[in-house]
Design a protein around this motif. Sequence first.
Motif, PDB file in Angstrom:
ATOM      1  N   ASP A 168       3.388  15.094  -3.135  1.00  0.00           N
ATOM      2  CA  ASP A 168       3.307  15.787  -1.845  1.00  0.00           C
ATOM      3  C   ASP A 168       1.947  16.484  -1.747  1.00  0.00           C
ATOM      4  O   ASP A 168       1.720  17.509  -2.387  1.00  0.00           O
TER       5      ASP A 168
ATOM      6  N   GLY B 139       5.746  17.109  -6.776  1.00  0.00           N
ATOM      7  CA  GLY B 139       6.241  15.755  -6.595  1.00  0.00           C
ATOM      8  C   GLY B 139       7.557  15.509  -7.286  1.00  0.00           C
ATOM      9  O   GLY B 139       8.133  16.399  -7.923  1.00  0.00           O
TER      10      GLY B 139
ATOM     11  N   ARG C  41       2.055  11.380  -0.252  1.00  0.00           N
ATOM     12  CA  ARG C  41       2.506  11.684   1.114  1.00  0.00           C
ATOM     13  C   ARG C  41       1.564  12.740   1.682  1.00  0.00           C
ATOM     14  O   ARG C  41       1.512  13.874   1.196  1.00  0.00           O
TER      15      ARG C  41
ATOM     16  N   ASP D  53       2.275   7.893   4.096  1.00  0.00           N
ATOM     17  CA  ASP D  53       2.285   7.520   2.691  1.00  0.00           C
ATOM     18  C   ASP D  53       1.171   6.519   2.397  1.00  0.00           C
ATOM     19  O   ASP D  53       0.922   5.594   3.191  1.00  0.00           O
TER      20      ASP D  53
ATOM     21  N   ARG E 217      -0.401  15.375   4.407  1.00  0.00           N
ATOM     22  CA  ARG E 217       0.066  16.514   5.205  1.00  0.00           C
ATOM     23  C   ARG E 217       0.628  16.076   6.544  1.00  0.00           C
ATOM     24  O   ARG E 217       1.348  16.824   7.207  1.00  0.00           O
TER      25      ARG E 217
END
Length: 348
Positions: free
Chosen positions: A256, A315, A327, A333, A329
Motif C-alpha cells: 500500500d 502491506g 497499490r 495497481d 494512492r
Amino acid sequence: MDGACPLPLDEYPVVLLAHGGGGRLMQRLLDGLILPTLGVCAGQSLHDAARLDELLTGAAGRLAFTTDSYVVRPLFFPGGDIGTLAVCGTVNDLAMAGARARALSVSLILEEGLPMHTLWQVLSSLRQTAEAAGVRIVTGDTKVVERGRADGVYINTAGIGAVPAGVSIHPGRVRAGDAVLVSGDIGRHGIAVMARREGLQFETTIESDCQPLWPAVAAMLDAGLDLHCLRDPTRGGLASALVEIARQAGVDVLLDEAAVPVAPPVAAACELLGFDPLHVACEGRLVAFVPAAQAQAALDLLRSAPGGEQAARIGTVRGPGGQVTLRSRYGIDRSLDMPAGELLPRIC
C-alpha cells in the motif's frame, strides 16, 4: 567527537605506503592509533586469529556468520560515516537472521596520503558504534595502497552472531495473510549521501537512518512474537527487499503506497532528483513479515525502539505467486520490480 588523535600528527600527518609494509612504521600505526582507538586493550594477546570461546559461551542456539565491504563516497555524511556504516551494516545483517552480534573483524584498506586525523575519526566511529551495538572487535587487518588507487578508506567487516534457541527467521516461513511492516520512514540514507556528494542544499538537512537494528529485533523476540522473515532494505531499497522475499518465498505481496512512511524532505528531494523513494537505500530500517494477529504488538514495539516512531503496516501477503503489487494512492495497481541498475552508486 571527544578526545584527539593519539599519534603525533606533526611527524606523520598522512598515511604512507610504509604504514602497510609490515615493518616498524606499521607496528607504530597499529599500536599508536588503530588498536587503542578501536578499544583493543594494551595487554590483550594478539594472534593470527581470535579465539571466541569466551564470547560465545552461554550463547545457546546456533551461530550466524556474515561479511560485507564498505566503499561509501564521501566518507562522512549527515548522520554517520563509513565507520558507522561498517558496523551497522554487518550487525544488522546478523539481526535479520535473528542473531545478536557477538564478534566483528575489521579490515582496513587505506590510501596513501589519507590524513591521519581522518583515519582516527573513522576508527572512533567504528568503536563507538560497536559499543552501542554491544559487539566486540576481535580481529582485523590493515593494508595501504598507492595514492589514487582508493577513496581514502575502504572497510570490510565480518561478524559472528548467536541465534537464540527456537528462533527461525527466513523467507521460507512467510505465509499468506502475513502482515508486512516497516520500522520507520524510508530513503534517508541514500538521499543523505547523495546530497553531500553532489553538494545539494535542501531547506532541512536530511540525515542518514544508519543505526543498529538489534534492539528492535530483540524486543520483538523477547515479547514472544513469531517473526517469519526480516530484511533490511539497503541497496535497491524497500522495493528490492520485498521483491526478493516474494520470489524466495513464492508468495504475492500487496504493498500500500499510501501507508509507506517517507519524510517530507526525502519525498521532496526524490521528486526533485527523479528518484522513487521505494528504491532508495536505508541503513537503519527493517521490513518484518509477521502473523496478522501479532502485527499491532510488533508495531508497538518497533515504535518504541530508537528511530521507530514512524513504523507502519505497509502491506499484506496474499497467497502463492512470487510478485509484488503496488497499490497507488489513487487505487491503481502495478507490478513492482527491482531497479534495472544501480540508481545511487557508492552509498555503502
